[in-house]
Design a protein around this motif. Structure first.
Motif, mmCIF file in Angstrom:
data_model
loop_
_atom_site.group_PDB
_atom_site.id
_atom_site.type_symbol
_atom_site.label_atom_id
_atom_site.label_comp_id
_atom_site.label_asym_id
_atom_site.label_seq_id
_atom_site.Cartn_x
_atom_site.Cartn_y
_atom_site.Cartn_z
ATOM 1 N N TYR A 1 1.622 -4.017 -7.594
ATOM 2 C CA TYR A 1 3.031 -4.425 -7.616
ATOM 3 C C TYR A 1 3.165 -5.766 -8.351
ATOM 4 N N PRO A 2 4.223 -5.961 -9.150
ATOM 5 C CA PRO A 2 4.337 -7.188 -9.961
ATOM 6 C C PRO A 2 4.524 -8.459 -9.141
ATOM 7 N N LYS A 3 5.037 -8.353 -7.913
ATOM 8 C CA LYS A 3 5.208 -9.530 -7.060
ATOM 9 C C LYS A 3 4.134 -9.527 -5.982
ATOM 10 N N ARG A 4 3.878 -10.714 -5.433
ATOM 11 C CA ARG A 4 2.850 -10.816 -4.404
ATOM 12 C C ARG A 4 3.355 -10.205 -3.100
ATOM 13 N N ILE A 5 2.621 -9.243 -2.592
ATOM 14 C CA ILE A 5 2.938 -8.565 -1.346
ATOM 15 C C ILE A 5 1.672 -8.489 -0.500
ATOM 16 N N PHE A 6 1.834 -8.106 0.742
ATOM 17 C CA PHE A 6 0.684 -7.956 1.630
ATOM 18 C C PHE A 6 0.988 -6.863 2.640
ATOM 19 N N PRO A 7 -0.051 -6.212 3.163
ATOM 20 C CA PRO A 7 0.156 -5.076 4.073
ATOM 21 C C PRO A 7 0.565 -5.528 5.471
ATOM 22 N N ILE A 8 1.290 -4.666 6.163
ATOM 23 C CA ILE A 8 1.660 -4.893 7.561
ATOM 24 C C ILE A 8 0.648 -4.130 8.419
ATOM 25 N N GLY A 9 -0.266 -4.830 8.982
ATOM 26 C CA GLY A 9 -1.310 -4.197 9.770
ATOM 27 C C GLY A 9 -2.440 -3.688 8.891
ATOM 28 N N ARG A 10 -3.260 -2.820 9.482
ATOM 29 C CA ARG A 10 -4.427 -2.297 8.783
ATOM 30 C C ARG A 10 -4.540 -0.801 8.980
ATOM 31 N N LEU A 11 -5.300 -0.195 8.089
ATOM 32 C CA LEU A 11 -5.659 1.211 8.193
ATOM 33 C C LEU A 11 -7.103 1.321 7.713
ATOM 34 N N ASP A 12 -7.959 1.944 8.522
ATOM 35 C CA ASP A 12 -9.388 1.993 8.210
ATOM 36 C C ASP A 12 -9.640 2.478 6.787
ATOM 37 N N LYS A 13 -10.726 1.973 6.215
ATOM 38 C CA LYS A 13 -11.085 2.370 4.855
ATOM 39 C C LYS A 13 -11.297 3.878 4.752
#
Length: 372
Positions: free
Chosen positions: A94-106
């Motif tokens: 994504y062109p803007k800085r974002i981050f995930p909400i929580g986690r999901l196993d690899k």
């Protein structure tokens, strides 16, 4: 007016990472505040300089919030660390800085949300809010009713017991499970405890956001209807945690020993019983208890319970025999212990004490009676 904000919130608002990840960066010593290593709890004020890994972080301009839904494939790691291979940020691009909400196993796939809104993350992830997450799981062997029941009632893992959850069978080796927790690899650990191995895991729903027909590896923006319902669901999230605290205090009733009812009946309450070791020596010094009142004639300094005191009392009584009249002896013998000792001394006229003091009809006693 204080315009400062917490340092982790400032870093999160810039879109660099989430607050939780910002705390980790601060703990690892990778954040500088005004050219000094930052500490947890530091606050940012306008004009301060913040650096992360040597890069200057500037205050983010007011920009439109971004909310994405991604169908994450297996093999992608849920992290914002760009140096880690196959990280989710590089994958989305994504062109803007974002981050995930929580986690999901690899090894897992399915729905995961990403955003640049740091305020929404804790409200969604906070365990006390009981936000639902739904998964479809496939295991290595057929499941039965016992497996479904044990999974739904909770399984002991990670030094705790999982909360009750909804579990529905979907096939011989597939089931649907809805959790309100987010323990590390929770579903896999629960299955392993019951002797099963997970061969496939897909998250299909987070609260009101569903995966639906989103293709694997693709992302989309959340719709206005989804965002409206999501914001409505987390509007009272901060209140849910505070409302749960009093329940923990209700489980501690032992502190009600001194209620007004107990004050009305002080004689029956255990608190009024002076039976402790600390209270006994104090009451002995004061000498005002009813028991002590019956022995008011005794000297506090003498303790007739000991053998030495009894022998001394007997000697004093023997010496005072000549000076006391029979009436005084009888009156005193009824209340004091020396009479018993003097009575033992009166063994007869042949005893040494009897010869010294004389019998009842002696000249001295006769003279005392004549004077009366």
């Amino acid at each position: 007016m204080d315009n400062s904000i917490s340092l982790n919130k400032f870093i999160s608002d810039t879109g660099y990472c989430s607050r939780r990840e910002a705390d980790n960066l601060i703990t690892e010593g990778r954040v500088l505040l005004n050219n000094r290593p930052a500490l947890l709890g530091n606050r940012y004020k306008p004009g301060d300089t913040v650096e992360v890994d040597g890069s200057l972080i500037t205050a983010a301009k007011k920009e439109k919030r971004v909310y994405l839904a991604l169908n994450k494939p297996a093999g992608i790691t849920t992290t914002t660390e760009l140096h880690i291979k196959d990280n989710i940020i590089s994958f989305v691009g994504y062109p803007k800085r974002i981050f995930p909400i929580g986690r999901l196993d690899k090894d897992s796939e399915g729905l995961i949300l990403l955003t640049n809104d740091g305020d929404i993350i804790n409200k969604i992830l906070r365990a006390d809010n009981n936000h639902e997450k739904e998964y479809i799981v496939r295991v290595n062997k057929p499941i039965d009713n016992s497996f479904i029941q044990q999974m739904s009632q909770g399984v002991p893992i990670l030094d705790t017991r999982t909360l009750p959850c909804k579990v529905q069978p979907m096939g011989r080796q597939t089931f649907r499970i809805t959790l309100t927790q987010g323990l590390n690899r929770q579903i896999r650990r629960m299955c392993e405890y019951l002797g099963y191995a997970v061969t496939g895991l897909q998250r299909v729903r987070i609260m009101n956001i569903r995966l639906d027909k989103l293709a694997l590896g693709k992302w989309r923006y959340l719709s206005d209807a989804e965002m409206s319902l999501l914001m409505e669901s987390i509007a009272d999230s901060s209140k849910v945690k505070t409302a749960g605290k009093p329940a923990a205090h209700k489980s501690a009733p032992p502190k009600r020993d001194f209620t007004p009812k107990d004050r009305e009946q002080p004689g029956k309450g255990k608190a009024t019983k002076p039976a402790t070791k600390e209270d006994k020596p104090q009451t002995g010094k004061r000498g005002f208890t009813p028991k002590d009142g019956k022995q008011a004639g005794k000297d506090k300094s003498t303790k007739p319970a000991t053998k030495e005191d009894r022998s001394q009392a007997g000697k004093k009584a023997a010496k005072s025999w000549k000076r006391e009249s029979p009436a005084q002896k009888s009156a005193k013998g009824q209340h004091t212990r020396p009479e018993k000792n003097t009575g033992k001394e009166k063994k007869g006229p042949d005893s040494k004490k009897g010869r010294r003091s004389g019998a009842e009809g002696s000249f001295k006693n006769y003279r005392n009676k004549g004077r009366r």
